[in-house]
Design a protein around this motif. Sequence first.
Motif, short mmCIF file in Angstrom:
data_model
loop_
_atom_site.label_atom_id
_atom_site.label_comp_id
_atom_site.label_asym_id
_atom_site.label_seq_id
_atom_site.Cartn_x
_atom_site.Cartn_y
_atom_site.Cartn_z
N LYS A 87 -7.28 -2.78 -3.07
CA LYS A 87 -6.55 -3.92 -2.54
C LYS A 87 -7.58 -4.94 -2.05
N SER A 99 0.85 -1.19 0.00
CA SER A 99 0.00 0.00 0.00
C SER A 99 0.89 1.24 0.00
N GLU A 100 0.75 2.05 -1.04
CA GLU A 100 1.57 3.25 -1.14
C GLU A 100 1.01 4.38 -0.30
N ASP A 101 -0.30 4.43 -0.13
CA ASP A 101 -0.94 5.48 0.67
C ASP A 101 -1.70 4.85 1.83
N GLU A 102 -1.95 5.64 2.84
CA GLU A 102 -2.68 5.15 4.00
C GLU A 102 -4.14 4.92 3.62
N PRO A 103 -4.67 3.72 3.85
CA PRO A 103 -6.07 3.46 3.51
C PRO A 103 -7.01 4.23 4.43
N GLU A 126 -13.66 0.30 5.74
CA GLU A 126 -13.38 0.63 4.34
C GLU A 126 -14.69 0.77 3.55
N ALA A 169 -0.60 -2.27 6.54
CA ALA A 169 -1.37 -1.05 6.33
C ALA A 169 -2.62 -1.11 7.19
N HIS A 197 -8.45 1.49 -1.99
CA HIS A 197 -7.26 1.52 -2.84
C HIS A 197 -7.22 0.31 -3.78
N LYS A 209 -7.73 6.28 9.43
CA LYS A 209 -8.24 7.49 10.06
C LYS A 209 -9.52 7.19 10.84
#
Length: 626
Positions: free
Chosen positions: A444, A209-213, A495, A344, A442, A217
């Motif tokens: 995934k 994962s390149e960004d925070e899912p 999610e 992640a 994302h 948050k």
Amino acid sequence: MRILMIHAEEFSFEVTEETTVAAAAREVGEEDRSGSSGDSLVCFLSIEKGDEDSPGGVVAEAREKILQHAARLKPESLWLYPYAHLSSDLASPRMAQKILDLMWEAFAEAEGTPVMHRSPFGYYKAFDIRAKGHPLSEQALTITGSGGKGAAGADAAESKAVAAEEGLRSRVVILTPDGEETPAEDFNFRSAPLEGRLHAYETAGSRVSEDEPPHVKLMRTHELVDYEPGSDAGNFRWYPKGHLVKKLMEDHVNDMMNDYGAMRVETPIMYDYLHPNLAKYLDRFPARQYVLKSEKKEYFLRFAACFGQYLMKHDMRMSYRQLPVRIYELTHFSFRREQSGELAGLRRLRTFTMPDMHTLCRDEAQAREEFSRQFDLSRKWMEDLGVPYAMAIRVVRSFYDENREFIQGLVKKMDRPVLLEIWEERFFYFVLKFEFNVLDNHNKASALSTVQIDVENCDRFGIEFADEEGERCTPLMLHASISGSIDRNVYAILEHQAALMKKGQKASFPFWLAPTQIRFLPVSDEHIPYCEELADEWPFRADVDDRDMSLGRKIRAAEKEWVPFIAVIGDREKGGGDLQVRVRGAEEFHGSRDELIARMEALAEGKPFAQRNHPLLLSHRPIFVG
């Protein structure tokens, strides 16, 4: 690594007996218990403790130095001969065998290598050697791993199954409820977008994962769960609300397993790496292990409840009359040393909670029946969770050809297209499994519910039953996690709700999982005691916002927490009048207390209940995040 290289005119060896570390060694056939050759470069190898830190570098450097020497001598044969006597600081037997295997594979890939031979690790051996007398016939080396040209092979702490998983070749088709098979690349996913996203994820081949899912948050905003900086990555702290949500899921899957007839057990979290059966099983399961030491022995932390249940079943006595036998454990601590780039939030963890059931079946017919029933249980779980999901079936070609009608029947039950992966050969211990996968924001994919038909491990662990004639027979075994990782279920919910929020819809918890199911808001301080009475007597999780703030702010705070029912209490309500209640995602409710409770009971039907585990009054609650 210490190496002694001897250029020999003749060399031969013969196994005499096993050592105490033979359990960590690979299986040795009769043809591998002796060997001989003429003109040879014999490399006596001691694998040292320091080699465990950089196995790839050590192997690469050792191969380079040995081949350089062989190029000068031009022997007809080259031997790799494990020889512990060159060092007093030896690697663990498990790691020594893995590094020796990497050495063998590295030489097999090299160009210009002489004819290769190896002697087995983990055995006492007698050998005869006649060294040549030239100046280069004997040479000693110390290998540190810093001089190699690259990392040879995979991380030696991984199972062979992990490495093999990366290189598996299979055919992927989309199987529709009417039995039609279409190559996945040719299928029109317009009517099956989730399945399309699942196929795209698997085709991309990256779990990183390149960004925070988005769920990260949300899990912190709602004070459910958070990273633990004082522990290893992938280990989390669960706050009171999150612990409540997690416990409710655990209770639900426990109830489902109990109703299904599974017998609940508890087994240890650590196992001996050199246990003869477990050592071999590790290489057949695609997971990375945590390793720990106790006194002079090396142990691994379980990544599922398989190990203890296998050993328990080996000791059981049973006949065909008892089958199917279902053994179940809720592992509060399972461990997988996932790669750091894949960690992640709650999607992939290194420590997690997972319900794990193993079912012993007499034959394939009984295995199919149990598989189908567990498939239905898994569907019920996903419906109760309230998240969209895509199904994947993984199957070995020979099993699919013989059971095509059964597998198509599962797809008919789904009444949706299913991703079907067909392996031409079986590498893992199972011939069939299904997964229910969720897709995050994302794109995934993560598997939740899964069931597998295992054709290896009953035989490997000596699990048997008596048939009608009293003959000992080997059963088949189903592995099932009806929910998958409980932690990952929280991820799936958050999610999904994040996706709804992107569309402008209101997010919410499934009612049975909401930390607070109804909140009472007093119009003034004089109404607080009556709100407390209501909350104490209410048959669902209720709390009271007694904080010194406006009614509008209290409503906004409850909305931010996704509280499903918000009841404002003033003089009219205190005097016995109908309740006026904000209902999340629906029209306001106006009616009596009994009518509201009946509505809430309908939402909670068939689900477990747990009492509130945070203070009744919001003014008494600490802030965990923020």
